[in-house]
Design a protein around this motif. Structure first.
Motif, PDB file in Angstrom:
ATOM      1  N   ILE A  15      28.206  21.588  11.312  1.00 39.61           N
ATOM      2  CA  ILE A  15      28.609  22.648  10.397  1.00 39.61           C
ATOM      3  C   ILE A  15      28.069  23.962  10.954  1.00 39.61           C
ATOM      4  CG2 ILE A  15      28.600  23.506   8.021  1.00 39.61           C
ATOM      5  CD1 ILE A  15      27.421  20.834   7.151  1.00 39.61           C
TER       6      ILE A  15
ATOM      7  N   PRO B  80      34.026  27.878   5.034  1.00 39.42           N
ATOM      8  CA  PRO B  80      34.830  26.654   5.129  1.00 39.42           C
ATOM      9  C   PRO B  80      36.317  26.982   5.094  1.00 39.42           C
ATOM     10  CG  PRO B  80      33.108  26.452   3.450  1.00 39.42           C
ATOM     11  CD  PRO B  80      33.154  27.897   3.848  1.00 39.42           C
TER      12      PRO B  80
ATOM     13  N   TYR C  24      38.632  20.136  -1.460  1.00 35.93           N
ATOM     14  CA  TYR C  24      37.867  19.107  -0.773  1.00 35.93           C
ATOM     15  C   TYR C  24      37.587  17.952  -1.734  1.00 35.93           C
ATOM     16  CZ  TYR C  24      37.131  22.473   2.979  1.00 35.93           C
ATOM     17  OH  TYR C  24      37.319  23.362   4.008  1.00 35.93           O
TER      18      TYR C  24
ATOM     19  N   LEU D 131      29.859  23.515   1.131  1.00 42.97           N
ATOM     20  CA  LEU D 131      31.133  23.826   0.480  1.00 42.97           C
ATOM     21  C   LEU D 131      30.924  24.454  -0.889  1.00 42.97           C
ATOM     22  CD1 LEU D 131      33.065  20.527   1.329  1.00 42.97           C
ATOM     23  CD2 LEU D 131      33.530  22.794   2.292  1.00 42.97           C
TER      24      LEU D 131
END
Length: 329
Positions: free
Chosen positions: A40, A46, A51, A78
Protein backbone atom coordinates in the motif's frame (compact mmCIF):
# COMPACT_ATOMS: atom_id res chain seq x y z
CA UNK A 1 -8.01 8.14 -12.63
CA UNK A 2 -9.34 4.62 -13.10
CA UNK A 3 -12.99 3.85 -13.74
CA UNK A 4 -14.88 3.19 -10.49
CA UNK A 5 -15.64 -0.47 -9.83
CA UNK A 6 -16.31 -2.94 -7.07
CA UNK A 7 -13.13 -4.24 -5.46
CA UNK A 8 -13.36 -7.60 -3.69
CA UNK A 9 -10.78 -8.12 -0.95
CA UNK A 10 -10.06 -11.78 -0.18
CA UNK A 11 -7.35 -14.47 -0.08
CA UNK A 12 -8.86 -17.57 -1.70
CA UNK A 13 -9.20 -17.46 -5.51
CA UNK A 14 -11.00 -20.82 -5.56
CA UNK A 15 -14.07 -19.21 -3.96
CA UNK A 16 -14.31 -16.37 -6.46
CA UNK A 17 -15.61 -17.80 -9.80
CA UNK A 18 -19.35 -17.90 -8.83
CA UNK A 19 -19.09 -14.30 -7.66
CA UNK A 20 -17.25 -13.21 -10.81
CA UNK A 21 -20.00 -14.80 -12.92
CA UNK A 22 -22.66 -12.97 -10.89
CA UNK A 23 -20.98 -9.57 -11.34
CA UNK A 24 -20.66 -10.21 -15.07
CA UNK A 25 -24.33 -11.22 -15.33
CA UNK A 26 -25.37 -8.04 -13.51
CA UNK A 27 -23.06 -5.86 -15.60
CA UNK A 28 -21.11 -4.62 -12.58
CA UNK A 29 -17.38 -3.91 -13.08
CA UNK A 30 -15.35 -5.87 -10.54
CA UNK A 31 -11.72 -6.44 -9.64
CA UNK A 32 -10.10 -8.73 -7.09
CA UNK A 33 -7.64 -7.58 -4.44
CA UNK A 34 -5.90 -10.77 -3.37
CA UNK A 35 -4.35 -10.26 0.04
CA UNK A 36 -1.70 -12.95 0.09
CA UNK A 37 1.00 -10.38 -0.62
CA UNK A 38 1.22 -6.83 -1.98
CA UNK A 39 1.77 -3.28 -0.81
CA UNK A 40 0.00 0.00 0.00
CA UNK A 41 1.29 3.45 -0.84
CA UNK A 42 0.08 5.12 2.33
CA UNK A 43 0.42 8.54 0.75
CA UNK A 44 -1.80 7.67 -2.22
CA UNK A 45 -5.55 7.89 -2.57
CA UNK A 46 -7.28 4.51 -3.02
CA UNK A 47 -8.80 3.94 -6.45
CA UNK A 48 -12.42 5.11 -6.69
CA UNK A 49 -14.96 2.41 -6.07
CA UNK A 50 -16.84 0.33 -3.53
CA UNK A 51 -14.70 -2.11 -1.56
CA UNK A 52 -16.07 -5.39 -0.25
CA UNK A 53 -14.02 -7.38 2.26
CA UNK A 54 -14.71 -11.08 2.45
CA UNK A 55 -11.64 -12.10 4.38
CA UNK A 56 -12.05 -15.54 5.91
CA UNK A 57 -11.33 -16.65 9.46
CA UNK A 58 -9.86 -19.86 8.02
CA UNK A 59 -7.28 -18.09 5.79
CA UNK A 60 -4.41 -19.51 7.87
CA UNK A 61 -5.40 -23.06 6.88
CA UNK A 62 -4.48 -22.21 3.28
CA UNK A 63 -1.01 -20.96 4.15
CA UNK A 64 -2.15 -17.34 4.42
CA UNK A 65 -1.33 -16.79 8.08
CA UNK A 66 -0.85 -13.05 7.69
CA UNK A 67 -3.80 -12.22 5.44
CA UNK A 68 -5.87 -11.15 8.44
CA UNK A 69 -3.23 -8.56 9.32
CA UNK A 70 -2.90 -7.45 5.69
CA UNK A 71 -6.66 -6.92 5.62
CA UNK A 72 -6.62 -4.90 8.81
CA UNK A 73 -4.02 -2.61 7.25
CA UNK A 74 -5.89 -2.23 3.96
CA UNK A 75 -9.30 -1.65 5.53
CA UNK A 76 -7.89 1.00 7.85
CA UNK A 77 -6.29 2.77 4.86
CA UNK A 78 -9.53 2.66 2.87
CA UNK A 79 -11.68 3.85 5.76
CA UNK A 80 -9.37 6.72 6.62
CA UNK A 81 -9.54 7.78 2.97
CA UNK A 82 -13.34 7.82 3.13
CA UNK A 83 -13.93 4.97 0.69
CA UNK A 84 -17.14 2.97 1.07
CA UNK A 85 -16.25 -0.40 2.56
CA UNK A 86 -18.75 -3.25 2.89
CA UNK A 87 -17.59 -5.66 5.58
CA UNK A 88 -15.25 -3.08 7.10
CA UNK A 89 -12.85 -3.24 10.03
CA UNK A 90 -15.55 -3.87 12.64
CA UNK A 91 -16.93 -6.77 10.58
CA UNK A 92 -13.48 -8.30 10.13
CA UNK A 93 -12.99 -8.34 13.90
CA UNK A 94 -16.31 -10.17 14.26
CA UNK A 95 -15.44 -12.68 11.53
CA UNK A 96 -12.21 -13.73 13.26
CA UNK A 97 -13.56 -14.00 16.81
CA UNK A 98 -16.31 -16.31 18.00
CA UNK A 99 -15.91 -14.69 21.43
CA UNK A 100 -16.96 -11.38 19.87
CA UNK A 101 -19.85 -13.02 18.03
CA UNK A 102 -21.06 -14.73 21.20
CA UNK A 103 -21.00 -11.48 23.15
CA UNK A 104 -22.91 -9.49 20.55
CA UNK A 105 -25.52 -12.21 20.01
CA UNK A 106 -26.08 -12.68 23.74
CA UNK A 107 -26.29 -8.94 24.26
CA UNK A 108 -28.95 -8.72 21.56
CA UNK A 109 -31.10 -11.31 23.35
CA UNK A 110 -30.44 -14.42 21.24
CA UNK A 111 -30.16 -17.83 22.85
CA UNK A 112 -26.47 -18.76 22.53
CA UNK A 113 -24.52 -21.85 23.65
CA UNK A 114 -23.00 -21.75 27.13
CA UNK A 115 -19.33 -21.10 26.42
CA UNK A 116 -15.99 -20.65 28.20
CA UNK A 117 -12.98 -19.15 26.41
CA UNK A 118 -9.66 -20.61 27.54
CA UNK A 119 -6.39 -18.79 26.86
CA UNK A 120 -3.47 -21.09 26.20
CA UNK A 121 -3.30 -24.76 27.13
CA UNK A 122 -2.01 -25.01 30.70
CA UNK A 123 -5.46 -24.54 32.27
CA UNK A 124 -7.51 -26.33 29.60
CA UNK A 125 -8.12 -29.53 31.55
CA UNK A 126 -9.09 -27.69 34.72
CA UNK A 127 -11.31 -25.34 32.72
CA UNK A 128 -13.12 -28.37 31.26
CA UNK A 129 -13.65 -29.80 34.74
CA UNK A 130 -15.05 -26.46 35.90
CA UNK A 131 -17.22 -26.24 32.78
CA UNK A 132 -18.82 -29.66 33.34
CA UNK A 133 -18.94 -29.42 37.12
CA UNK A 134 -16.52 -32.33 37.26
CA UNK A 135 -19.02 -34.64 35.57
CA UNK A 136 -18.61 -36.77 32.47
CA UNK A 137 -21.13 -35.04 30.22
CA UNK A 138 -20.76 -34.28 26.50
CA UNK A 139 -19.20 -30.97 25.48
CA UNK A 140 -17.43 -29.66 22.42
CA UNK A 141 -14.36 -27.58 21.68
CA UNK A 142 -13.96 -24.91 19.00
CA UNK A 143 -11.29 -22.50 17.87
CA UNK A 144 -12.07 -18.86 18.52
CA UNK A 145 -10.78 -17.98 15.05
CA UNK A 146 -12.63 -20.70 13.24
CA UNK A 147 -14.35 -21.51 10.00
CA UNK A 148 -14.31 -24.92 8.29
CA UNK A 149 -15.11 -26.58 11.62
CA UNK A 150 -11.67 -25.76 13.00
CA UNK A 151 -11.02 -27.38 16.36
CA UNK A 152 -14.59 -28.63 16.67
CA UNK A 153 -14.58 -31.94 18.52
CA UNK A 154 -17.00 -33.70 20.83
CA UNK A 155 -15.86 -35.19 24.14
CA UNK A 156 -17.93 -37.43 26.39
CA UNK A 157 -15.62 -37.54 29.40
CA UNK A 158 -12.98 -35.45 31.10
CA UNK A 159 -10.50 -38.31 30.77
CA UNK A 160 -11.05 -38.40 27.01
CA UNK A 161 -10.49 -34.66 26.81
CA UNK A 162 -7.38 -34.78 28.99
CA UNK A 163 -5.86 -37.49 26.83
CA UNK A 164 -6.54 -35.38 23.73
CA UNK A 165 -4.96 -32.25 25.22
CA UNK A 166 -1.81 -34.23 26.11
CA UNK A 167 -1.61 -35.98 22.73
CA UNK A 168 0.12 -35.02 19.47
CA UNK A 169 -3.39 -34.79 17.95
CA UNK A 170 -4.17 -31.63 19.92
CA UNK A 171 -5.03 -28.87 17.47
CA UNK A 172 -3.56 -25.56 18.60
CA UNK A 173 -5.80 -22.55 17.83
CA UNK A 174 -4.10 -19.94 15.65
CA UNK A 175 -4.86 -17.22 18.22
CA UNK A 176 -4.35 -19.43 21.28
CA UNK A 177 -8.03 -19.30 22.35
CA UNK A 178 -9.96 -22.55 22.72
CA UNK A 179 -13.70 -22.46 23.35
CA UNK A 180 -15.43 -25.02 25.56
CA UNK A 181 -19.10 -25.17 24.65
CA UNK A 182 -22.19 -27.08 25.68
CA UNK A 183 -23.12 -29.92 23.37
CA UNK A 184 -26.46 -29.24 21.70
CA UNK A 185 -28.67 -31.97 20.28
CA UNK A 186 -30.64 -30.98 17.22
CA UNK A 187 -34.35 -31.81 17.13
CA UNK A 188 -33.75 -33.11 13.61
CA UNK A 189 -30.32 -33.76 12.01
CA UNK A 190 -29.81 -30.37 10.39
CA UNK A 191 -28.86 -26.79 11.12
CA UNK A 192 -30.23 -23.72 9.36
CA UNK A 193 -28.16 -21.03 7.70
CA UNK A 194 -30.00 -17.75 7.10
CA UNK A 195 -28.53 -15.63 4.32
CA UNK A 196 -28.69 -11.83 4.18
CA UNK A 197 -27.43 -9.40 1.52
CA UNK A 198 -27.62 -5.65 1.94
CA UNK A 199 -29.27 -6.32 5.27
CA UNK A 200 -32.19 -8.09 3.58
CA UNK A 201 -33.20 -11.76 3.78
CA UNK A 202 -32.28 -13.82 0.71
CA UNK A 203 -33.15 -17.38 1.76
CA UNK A 204 -32.63 -19.97 4.50
CA UNK A 205 -30.74 -23.21 3.89
CA UNK A 206 -31.24 -26.55 5.60
CA UNK A 207 -27.82 -28.16 6.07
CA UNK A 208 -27.94 -31.91 6.69
CA UNK A 209 -25.70 -32.93 9.61
CA UNK A 210 -26.74 -36.58 9.81
CA UNK A 211 -23.19 -37.75 9.00
CA UNK A 212 -21.95 -36.08 12.16
CA UNK A 213 -19.44 -33.79 10.47
CA UNK A 214 -18.88 -30.27 11.78
CA UNK A 215 -17.67 -29.14 8.32
CA UNK A 216 -20.55 -27.03 7.00
CA UNK A 217 -18.88 -25.15 4.14
CA UNK A 218 -21.36 -24.88 1.25
CA UNK A 219 -18.99 -23.96 -1.58
CA UNK A 220 -17.91 -26.33 -4.34
CA UNK A 221 -14.34 -25.18 -3.80
CA UNK A 222 -14.37 -25.73 -0.03
CA UNK A 223 -11.33 -27.71 1.05
CA UNK A 224 -11.00 -30.08 3.99
CA UNK A 225 -7.73 -31.56 5.28
CA UNK A 226 -8.74 -35.13 4.56
CA UNK A 227 -11.68 -36.96 3.02
CA UNK A 228 -14.33 -37.43 5.70
CA UNK A 229 -16.92 -40.06 4.86
CA UNK A 230 -20.23 -38.31 4.31
CA UNK A 231 -18.77 -34.86 4.92
CA UNK A 232 -21.23 -32.02 4.69
CA UNK A 233 -18.76 -29.97 2.68
CA UNK A 234 -19.59 -30.07 -1.02
CA UNK A 235 -16.29 -31.48 -2.26
CA UNK A 236 -16.61 -33.57 -5.46
CA UNK A 237 -16.83 -37.24 -4.58
CA UNK A 238 -17.45 -36.71 -0.86
CA UNK A 239 -20.76 -34.89 -0.48
CA UNK A 240 -24.14 -36.52 0.01
CA UNK A 241 -27.07 -35.76 -2.27
CA UNK A 242 -29.32 -32.98 -1.00
CA UNK A 243 -27.03 -32.05 1.90
CA UNK A 244 -28.10 -28.46 1.27
CA UNK A 245 -31.74 -27.52 0.59
CA UNK A 246 -33.77 -24.32 0.72
CA UNK A 247 -36.09 -24.08 3.75
CA UNK A 248 -39.04 -22.58 1.93
CA UNK A 249 -41.08 -22.29 5.13
CA UNK A 250 -38.56 -19.79 6.52
CA UNK A 251 -39.43 -16.43 4.97
CA UNK A 252 -38.61 -12.77 5.54
CA UNK A 253 -41.64 -12.58 7.87
CA UNK A 254 -40.33 -15.29 10.20
CA UNK A 255 -39.82 -13.77 13.70
CA UNK A 256 -36.23 -15.04 13.96
CA UNK A 257 -35.39 -13.67 10.50
CA UNK A 258 -36.77 -10.28 11.50
CA UNK A 259 -34.78 -10.37 14.75
CA UNK A 260 -31.59 -11.26 12.86
CA UNK A 261 -32.25 -8.52 10.30
CA UNK A 262 -32.48 -5.93 13.07
CA UNK A 263 -29.34 -7.29 14.72
CA UNK A 264 -27.31 -7.12 11.50
CA UNK A 265 -28.52 -3.56 10.85
CA UNK A 266 -27.54 -2.52 14.39
CA UNK A 267 -24.07 -4.04 13.92
CA UNK A 268 -23.65 -2.58 10.39
CA UNK A 269 -23.18 -6.04 8.87
CA UNK A 270 -24.45 -5.93 5.31
CA UNK A 271 -23.66 -9.46 4.05
CA UNK A 272 -23.76 -12.55 6.27
CA UNK A 273 -24.93 -16.10 6.77
CA UNK A 274 -26.12 -16.79 10.32
CA UNK A 275 -26.27 -20.38 11.60
CA UNK A 276 -29.04 -21.57 13.89
CA UNK A 277 -29.91 -24.88 15.57
CA UNK A 278 -33.32 -25.99 16.82
CA UNK A 279 -32.71 -28.36 19.73
CA UNK A 280 -34.52 -31.30 21.28
CA UNK A 281 -35.37 -29.24 24.36
CA UNK A 282 -37.14 -26.55 22.36
CA UNK A 283 -34.38 -23.96 22.09
CA UNK A 284 -33.50 -22.00 18.95
CA UNK A 285 -29.79 -21.36 19.39
CA UNK A 286 -27.85 -18.87 17.28
CA UNK A 287 -24.18 -19.82 17.28
CA UNK A 288 -22.27 -18.49 14.25
CA UNK A 289 -22.08 -15.40 12.05
CA UNK A 290 -20.23 -15.92 8.77
CA UNK A 291 -19.46 -12.62 7.07
CA UNK A 292 -17.75 -14.07 3.98
CA UNK A 293 -20.58 -16.40 3.09
CA UNK A 294 -20.36 -18.89 0.21
CA UNK A 295 -23.35 -20.30 -1.64
CA UNK A 296 -24.14 -23.88 -2.56
CA UNK A 297 -24.75 -24.41 -6.30
CA UNK A 298 -27.55 -26.95 -5.77
CA UNK A 299 -29.38 -24.49 -3.53
CA UNK A 300 -28.84 -21.70 -6.03
CA UNK A 301 -30.65 -23.77 -8.69
CA UNK A 302 -33.86 -23.94 -6.65
CA UNK A 303 -33.71 -20.83 -4.44
CA UNK A 304 -36.18 -17.97 -4.95
CA UNK A 305 -33.23 -15.59 -5.37
CA UNK A 306 -29.50 -15.93 -6.06
CA UNK A 307 -27.03 -15.13 -3.31
CA UNK A 308 -24.16 -14.08 -5.61
CA UNK A 309 -26.47 -12.14 -7.94
CA UNK A 310 -28.01 -10.38 -4.90
CA UNK A 311 -24.52 -9.34 -3.81
CA UNK A 312 -23.61 -8.11 -7.29
CA UNK A 313 -26.83 -6.07 -7.50
CA UNK A 314 -26.36 -4.65 -4.02
CA UNK A 315 -22.74 -3.61 -4.51
CA UNK A 316 -23.50 -2.41 -8.03
CA UNK A 317 -26.25 -0.23 -6.61
CA UNK A 318 -23.84 1.31 -4.10
CA UNK A 319 -21.38 1.94 -6.92
CA UNK A 320 -24.04 3.57 -9.11
CA UNK A 321 -25.26 5.80 -6.29
CA UNK A 322 -21.78 7.06 -5.46
CA UNK A 323 -20.23 7.29 -8.93
CA UNK A 324 -23.17 7.75 -11.33
CA UNK A 325 -21.57 10.61 -13.25
CA UNK A 326 -18.24 8.82 -13.79
CA UNK A 327 -19.87 5.55 -14.80
CA UNK A 328 -22.00 7.21 -17.50
CA UNK A 329 -19.29 9.55 -18.78
Amino acid sequence: MSTPRVYVIHENPEWFPPLAAAFEAEGVPVEEILLTEGQIDLGAEPAPGVYWSRMSASSHTRGHEHSKEYTRAVLGWLERAGRQVVGGSHVLELEVSKVAQHGLLAGAGFDVPRTTAVFGTTTLKQAAADFTGGRDVPFITKHNQGGKGLGVRRFDSLAEFGAYVDSPEFEEPVDGITLLQEYLTAREPFITRVEFVGGEFVYAVRVDTSAGSFELCPADACEIPQVIAGAVCDVPGTSRPNAFEVRTEVTAEHPLVQQLRTFLADQRIQIAGVEVMETTDGRTVVYDINTNTNYNPAVEETAPASGPRSIARYLGGLLETQYAAQLTA
